[in-house]
Design a protein around this motif. Sequence first.
Motif, PDB file in Angstrom:
ATOM      1  N   ASP A   1       0.795  -1.504   0.055  1.00  0.00           N
ATOM      2  CA  ASP A   1       0.145  -0.584  -0.202  1.00  0.00           C
ATOM      3  C   ASP A   1       1.274   1.179   0.087  1.00  0.00           C
ATOM      4  N   ILE A   2       2.045   1.161   0.170  1.00  0.00           N
ATOM      5  CA  ILE A   2       3.265   2.040   0.553  1.00  0.00           C
ATOM      6  C   ILE A   2       3.190   2.493  -1.023  1.00  0.00           C
ATOM      7  N   ALA A   3       2.914   2.172  -1.972  1.00  0.00           N
ATOM      8  CA  ALA A   3       2.825   2.191  -3.187  1.00  0.00           C
ATOM      9  C   ALA A   3       1.854   3.631  -3.881  1.00  0.00           C
ATOM     10  N   LYS A   4       0.767   3.216  -2.934  1.00  0.00           N
ATOM     11  CA  LYS A   4      -0.282   4.210  -3.363  1.00  0.00           C
ATOM     12  C   LYS A   4      -0.112   5.663  -3.239  1.00  0.00           C
ATOM     13  N   ARG A   5       0.293   5.711  -1.750  1.00  0.00           N
ATOM     14  CA  ARG A   5       0.659   6.939  -1.327  1.00  0.00           C
ATOM     15  C   ARG A   5       2.002   7.246  -2.062  1.00  0.00           C
ATOM     16  N   MET A   6       3.028   6.723  -2.533  1.00  0.00           N
ATOM     17  CA  MET A   6       3.852   7.370  -2.989  1.00  0.00           C
ATOM     18  C   MET A   6       4.142   7.406  -4.600  1.00  0.00           C
ATOM     19  N   THR A   7       1.994   7.352  -5.179  1.00  0.00           N
ATOM     20  CA  THR A   7       2.197   7.441  -7.000  1.00  0.00           C
ATOM     21  C   THR A   7       1.140   8.594  -6.062  1.00  0.00           C
ATOM     22  N   GLY A   8      -0.009   8.266  -5.513  1.00  0.00           N
ATOM     23  CA  GLY A   8      -0.646   9.278  -5.151  1.00  0.00           C
ATOM     24  C   GLY A   8      -1.976   8.697  -6.246  1.00  0.00           C
ATOM     25  N   GLU A   9      -2.051   7.850  -5.635  1.00  0.00           N
ATOM     26  CA  GLU A   9      -3.598   7.246  -6.576  1.00  0.00           C
ATOM     27  C   GLU A   9      -3.579   5.528  -6.057  1.00  0.00           C
ATOM     28  N   THR A  10      -5.596   5.268  -5.786  1.00  0.00           N
ATOM     29  CA  THR A  10      -5.589   4.997  -5.140  1.00  0.00           C
ATOM     30  C   THR A  10      -6.114   3.261  -5.992  1.00  0.00           C
ATOM     31  N   GLU A  11      -6.288   3.352  -7.352  1.00  0.00           N
ATOM     32  CA  GLU A  11      -6.137   1.794  -8.388  1.00  0.00           C
ATOM     33  C   GLU A  11      -5.344   1.076  -8.949  1.00  0.00           C
ATOM     34  N   TRP A  12      -5.031   0.081  -9.046  1.00  0.00           N
ATOM     35  CA  TRP A  12      -3.637  -0.608  -8.465  1.00  0.00           C
ATOM     36  C   TRP A  12      -3.301  -0.370  -9.697  1.00  0.00           C
ATOM     37  N   ASN A  13      -4.200  -0.109 -11.284  1.00  0.00           N
ATOM     38  CA  ASN A  13      -3.548   0.053 -12.638  1.00  0.00           C
ATOM     39  C   ASN A  13      -3.041   1.132 -12.410  1.00  0.00           C
ATOM     40  N   LEU A  14      -3.799   1.545 -11.882  1.00  0.00           N
ATOM     41  CA  LEU A  14      -3.276   3.278 -11.685  1.00  0.00           C
ATOM     42  C   LEU A  14      -1.493   3.575 -11.049  1.00  0.00           C
ATOM     43  N   VAL A  15      -1.780   3.140  -9.917  1.00  0.00           N
ATOM     44  CA  VAL A  15      -0.645   3.019  -8.768  1.00  0.00           C
ATOM     45  C   VAL A  15       0.461   2.231  -9.767  1.00  0.00           C
ATOM     46  N   GLU A  16       0.368   1.390 -11.023  1.00  0.00           N
ATOM     47  CA  GLU A  16       1.209   0.844 -11.629  1.00  0.00           C
ATOM     48  C   GLU A  16       1.566   1.589 -12.800  1.00  0.00           C
ATOM     49  N   GLN A  17       1.085   2.869 -13.056  1.00  0.00           N
ATOM     50  CA  GLN A  17       1.222   3.754 -14.621  1.00  0.00           C
ATOM     51  C   GLN A  17       2.374   4.446 -14.110  1.00  0.00           C
ATOM     52  N   GLY A  18       1.986   4.858 -12.182  1.00  0.00           N
ATOM     53  CA  GLY A  18       2.534   6.305 -11.904  1.00  0.00           C
ATOM     54  C   GLY A  18       4.464   5.232 -11.786  1.00  0.00           C
ATOM     55  N   LEU A  19       4.113   4.070 -10.850  1.00  0.00           N
ATOM     56  CA  LEU A  19       5.835   3.771 -10.731  1.00  0.00           C
ATOM     57  C   LEU A  19       6.348   3.756 -11.747  1.00  0.00           C
ATOM     58  N   CYS A  20       5.295   3.474 -12.783  1.00  0.00           N
ATOM     59  CA  CYS A  20       6.860   3.113 -14.579  1.00  0.00           C
ATOM     60  C   CYS A  20       7.237   4.318 -14.676  1.00  0.00           C
ATOM     61  N   GLU A  21       5.677   5.354 -14.508  1.00  0.00           N
ATOM     62  CA  GLU A  21       6.521   7.369 -15.058  1.00  0.00           C
ATOM     63  C   GLU A  21       7.338   7.546 -14.155  1.00  0.00           C
ATOM     64  N   LEU A  22       7.170   7.234 -13.033  1.00  0.00           N
ATOM     65  CA  LEU A  22       8.525   7.680 -11.825  1.00  0.00           C
ATOM     66  C   LEU A  22       9.916   6.620 -12.039  1.00  0.00           C
ATOM     67  N   PHE A  23       9.832   5.398 -12.461  1.00  0.00           N
ATOM     68  CA  PHE A  23      10.720   4.508 -12.656  1.00  0.00           C
ATOM     69  C   PHE A  23      12.155   5.519 -13.994  1.00  0.00           C
ATOM     70  N   LYS A  24      10.664   6.208 -14.594  1.00  0.00           N
ATOM     71  CA  LYS A  24      11.053   6.464 -15.811  1.00  0.00           C
ATOM     72  C   LYS A  24      12.419   7.706 -16.366  1.00  0.00           C
ATOM     73  N   ARG A  25      11.712   8.342 -14.981  1.00  0.00           N
ATOM     74  CA  ARG A  25      12.242   9.763 -14.437  1.00  0.00           C
ATOM     75  C   ARG A  25      13.532   9.507 -14.612  1.00  0.00           C
ATOM     76  N   ASN A  26      14.651  10.363 -13.592  1.00  0.00           N
ATOM     77  CA  ASN A  26      16.215  10.366 -13.693  1.00  0.00           C
ATOM     78  C   ASN A  26      15.828  10.779 -11.557  1.00  0.00           C
ATOM     79  N   ASP A  27      14.988  11.432 -11.076  1.00  0.00           N
ATOM     80  CA  ASP A  27      14.843  12.647 -10.474  1.00  0.00           C
ATOM     81  C   ASP A  27      14.261  11.495  -8.742  1.00  0.00           C
ATOM     82  N   ASN A  28      14.093  10.343  -8.989  1.00  0.00           N
ATOM     83  CA  ASN A  28      13.353  10.499  -8.051  1.00  0.00           C
ATOM     84  C   ASN A  28      14.026   9.063  -7.516  1.00  0.00           C
TER      85      ASN A  28
END
Length: 187
Positions: A26-53
């Motif tokens: 559930d910490i992934a929800k907080r780290m992405t600001g999302e509540t639905e798992w598919n959106l959590v995964e999309q948010g993590l993919c976006e963060l993963f592709k960045r170089n600043d977090n």
Amino acid sequence: MKITIRQAQPTDAKNAAPLIIDAIGDIAKRMTGETEWNLVEQGLCELFKRNDNRHSYLYTYIAELNGTVAGIMVLYPGKDAPALDRNLSDWLAKKGATNTEVDAESLADELYIDTVCIDPEFRGKGIGSQLFTYAEEVAQQKDIKKLSLNVEVEKESAIRLYKRLGYEIVSPWTIVGEPFHHMVKIV
């Protein structure tokens, strides 16, 4: 059985994000600001592709077994954490997340193991142990003497494993309001 560990690339996002979710729940929800798992995964993919977090590919290592992604480790210097977390907090604010606070998870003089997760299909093959050994090599390359991690206080089997690997509980820690043990290994 050939296990290799390599620096992640932005193209690893789709394989890495589900493993990060598996590890942090559930910490992934907080780290992405999302509540639905598919959106959590999309948010993590976006963060993963960045170089600043903290969830960037730059701080992620991929364990492959015979060319297939079998596990991941997210690892970053504690001295970099305030800037990485500030960037994550800013990203959450721009998204309009209700909670943009990112809890500190390490001290400045540590190399912090944020996340280790082995794909369930590949568990029990020694991949996790190899990732922990690799973390020690990274610490030595970066001339950092302490490896650290946080573990939920009720995860007794994980605590026993980390102790067998040479980590000691050094202090209590709180992440998203939950109690953790902060564990350190001198390398």
